[in-house]
Design an enzyme around this catalytic site. Structure first.
Site, PDB file in Angstrom:
ATOM      1  N   GLN A  59     -14.949  -5.634  -1.387  1.00 27.29           N
ATOM      2  CA  GLN A  59     -14.023  -5.573  -2.518  1.00 27.29           C
ATOM      3  C   GLN A  59     -12.837  -6.520  -2.332  1.00 27.29           C
ATOM      4  OE1 GLN A  59     -13.516  -1.561  -4.485  1.00 27.29           O
ATOM      5  NE2 GLN A  59     -14.265  -0.850  -2.499  1.00 27.29           N
ATOM      6  N   ASP A 115      -3.640   0.412   4.303  1.00 23.07           N
ATOM      7  CA  ASP A 115      -4.661   0.576   3.270  1.00 23.07           C
ATOM      8  C   ASP A 115      -5.010  -0.795   2.682  1.00 23.07           C
ATOM      9  OD1 ASP A 115      -6.412   1.859   1.606  1.00 23.07           O
ATOM     10  OD2 ASP A 115      -4.881   2.610   0.229  1.00 23.07           O
TER      11      ASP A 115
END
Length: 741
Positions: free
Chosen positions: A253, A222
């Site tokens: 991000q 992740d």
């Protein structure tokens, strides 16, 4: 499609259905990436018969790993066999089992930031080329950077620059070399070593790598955009045999370059795995269309990205609003006023966040909120495991487990005071180095080393010997209670009955509670196991943990104040981003760094996409910097989303006339009809909170003026009034004796 995947949207279902081979899931903000990841794991077990113990999922926080396991358990059986952890937790687990292959003895300890600094201070004191003013934090930063890139001391010497983070590279390299030597002598590693040593283990001992690969046949990673070189290499080696690696992330991000994150890891994934499948999650379940439109228009100005467009699922909400304040105080008052209004309309304060680029910006916002009677929680304060008393008791625990841990000994040998001064400690340390042993062992032989104070040193050795025996006898909570009593630490705090020491005792009691809860969740876990988990929490837990543990005195319903970096992964119905100015956002330093501006744009993008329903952007015409008031210019990011926000005055009313160009501002003019509020009715004038701003008033001393801002209600209501003859005044309306004109 299986009944399981039918619960996902089409894009999520495609990603979750991926079986063998490499895959990249580009997951936009609020697109349900964790849900997709969990369903993919469940699909592997349910539809393909993969054994849960052959599945590894790696994320960046302990909290995220625990949440993933909990959610997986609701979908399939056997979730308790899944290997879900952070990178560092995985490293601990592997090195505890196989660390002897890279020279680590059983019982090795993990040094935290303070331990590193204590050790580096000693090293710098005898380091050629390091002066008395050499900052150990500089050297630590260099070492951390080197380890995140898997650089050795010799690799540092081969770097092109002569100076690194304020130190000559040859001095830094020698300091790094001595630091590693001292770590090995103490049978210790730091947090970076958890990955560095694991990578070294994988590279040098193929049979160990194969054993771990048998345990991690299907790998999930992740937040892949936040990985550094060491984490990248860890994943690459682990996936090198079966190539069943699925990474989830969003290059838009990637905001942690200062921590060593390398955006190229995700941008180059398809180069590393040319046959990789790419899935895009673009449906955003968090934010309104107006918020997402601004985010999309902003981020397309970056070149280092992979194409992706956020698409709203929610119905269209209110517009993005922008307020340009005359100064930073007025900017903060704008925030306080609109938080007060929201509160009056039933908005929970915990649903509101104020985000800023630097921690220094929080002060004036906090003050404005306090004046308005609004509680605020500042994220980024001292976390629970970073508090002095917690670190002290854990240092006793570390030394009890590993008598070679000289850093732990130096931390607690004088807490409480035992009559072992600096001179005696220096002699003990010198003897230990000469004999290649620990300082604690020197304490055992103190009668042959010290002329004075030998008895105190031998008493300390006896104390630690009893603690070492207790480690094997007690549960984690039982040991902490025992240590707190026999070391005299509890008596030391109770001797001075001030509020600070009482608070420290409460914190230590909470640590014992935490150990008890941990023991219930980890049946059979030892004191050493608890210490490992506590050390990991201290260094890598997320912003939520720090908020909950570091600000226990703040009520649950409070406005959240935090930096944009800390906001990553969070969401709030209402978000204010303050200080949207050149030099702040983007930061001044970023403009001269390669890739710096693009990272600042990603930071702004992250801030925008935290907002669920309403987004406010603010800037100040003038701001205090280093004690001086300087004029500021609108951030280029505002011009990049031109036309996608409404400019408002301090009361939230839309301004009809837009300024002509960036950097040319029309300040609020008390006499301007464009910014004048509607006059209050006679009825409203008698109600609490009657002043809305814009009213003309008269004061017995200051004469006529105009209300600029309002905060609070009833007896606590305050107004900011501009009096041409006396300047701007903040007045408590209850006593101000104002007359409306």
């Amino acid at each position: 499609m299986s009944d399981l995947l039918a619960q996902l949207n089409p894009a999520q279902a495609q990603a979750a259905a991926h079986f063998r081979g490499p895959a990249l899931v580009l997951a936009g903000a609020g697109s349900g990436k964790t849900r997709t990841l969990i369903y993919r794991i469940a699909h592997l077990i349910q539809e393909h018969g993969v054994a849960p113990h052959q599945i590894l999922a790696v994320t960046f926080t302990n909290k995220a790993a625990a949440e993933m396991r909990e959610r997986a358990a609701k979908l399939v059986e056997g979730a308790d066999e899944l290997w879900m952890s952070t990178f560092h937790s995985a490293g601990v687990r592997i090195l505890r089992a196989y660390g002897e292959h890279v020279g680590l003895k059983r019982g090795f300890v993990i040094y935290d930031d303070d331990d590193q600094l204590d050790l580096l201070k000693e090293i710098i004191g005898a380091l050629p080329g390091a002066g008395p003013d050499t900052n150990p934090r500089y050297l630590r930063a260099i070492i951390d950077r080197a380890k995140s890139n898997l650089w050795s001391p010799d690799d540092l010497l081969r770097l092109g620059e002569e100076w690194i983070s304020g130190m000559r590279k040859d001095v830094a390299a020698e300091g790094y070399r001595r630091y590693q030597s001292r770590l090995r002598a103490a049978n210790a590693i730091d947090f970076s070593d958890l990955l560095v040593e694991t990578v070294r283990l994988f590279r040098t001992v193929p049979e160990v790598l194969e054993k771990i690969q048998n345990r991690a046949v299907f790998i999930h990673i992740d937040e892949y955009q936040d990985t550094n070189r060491a984490q990248y290499e860890f994943a690459r080696l682990l996936a090198s045999r079966d190539r069943n690696v699925l990474v989830v992330g969003d290059p838009d991000q990637s905001i942690y370059r200062f921590r060593g994150a390398d955006i190229q890891n995700i941008l180059d994934f398809q180069n590393d795995y040319p046959d990789a499948k790419v899935y895009r999650l673009e449906h955003n379940y968090r934010s309104t269309a107006a918020v997402l439109e601004a985010a999309n228009k902003l981020i397309v100005n970056n070149s280092e990205r992979l194409e992706k467009v956020l698409r709203p699922v929610k119905e269209e909400g209110g517009p993005v609003r922008f307020y340009r304040a005359p100064d930073h105080r007025a900017e903060a008052d704008f925030v306080a006023m609109h938080v007060t209004r929201g509160r009056a309309e039933g908005v929970a304060l915990k649903d509101i966040a104020v985000l800023y680029r630097t921690n220094a910006q929080s002060r004036v916002v906090e003050e404005s909120l306090r004046r308005a009677g609004i509680p605020a929680r500042i994220v980024g304060g001292v976390g629970f495991y970073d508090r002095r008393e917690i670190k002290d008791l854990l240092a006793y625990t570390r030394l009890a487990i590993n008598p070679s841990d000289d850093v732990a000994l130096r931390r607690i040998i004088g807490r409480p005071k035992r009559g072992i001064g600096d001179t005696a400690l220096a002699k003990l340390s010198e003897w230990a180095q000469q004999h290649g042993t620990s300082v604690l062992e020197a304490c055992r032989n103190a009668e042959t080393i010290l002329e004075r104070g030998a008895a105190k040193a031998t008493e300390f050795h006896a104390l630690m010997n009893s603690l070492s025996e207790a480690v094997e006898m007690y549960s984690p909570q039982g040991f902490l209670k025992f240590a707190l009593e026999v070391t005299g630490y509890e008596d030391m705090l109770r001797a001075e009955k001030d509020s600070e020491n009482l608070s420290r005792l409460e914190n230590l009691e909470e640590l014992i509670v935490a150990a008890e809860e941990w023991a219930r969740e980890n049946e059979g876990g030892t004191v050493a196991d608890f210490l490992d988990d506590a050390a990991l929490l201290s260094s890598v837990d997320d912003a939520r943990v720090k908020r909950e543990n570091g600000n226990a005195d703040v009520p649950e319903d409070a406005v959240t104040l935090m930096t944009l970096h800390n906001a990553k992964g969070l969401e709030f119905p209402i978000v204010f981003i303050v200080g949207v100015e050149e030099g702040l956002l983007p930061s001044k330093n970023s403009l001269t760094e390669p890739g710096g501006l693009e990272e600042e744009r990603r930071l702004m993008y992250v801030g925008i996409t935290r907002a669920m329903d309403q987004l406010y952007l603010t800037a100040a015409e003038n701001r205090q910097t280093f004690g001086k008031t300087v004029s500021s210019e609108e951030s280029r990011f505002l011009s990049e989303i031109e036309g996608l926000y409404q400019e408002v005055n301090q009361y939230g009313e839309v301004l009809g006339e837009r300024r002509a160009s960036r950097g040319t501002w029309r300040s609020f003019n008390p006499g301007s009809t464009a910014t004048q509020s509607k006059p209050a009715t006679a009825a409203s004038a008698t109600e609490a909170g009657a002043y809305r701003g814009g009213e003309r008033v008269s004061h017995p001393k200051f004469g006529e003026g105009q209300v600029l801002a309002v905060s609070g209600f009833g007896d606590k209501q305050q107004v900011v009034v501009n009096f041409p003859s006396a300047g701007t005044k903040t007045l408590l309306t209850k006593f101000a004796n104002l007359t409306r004109l």
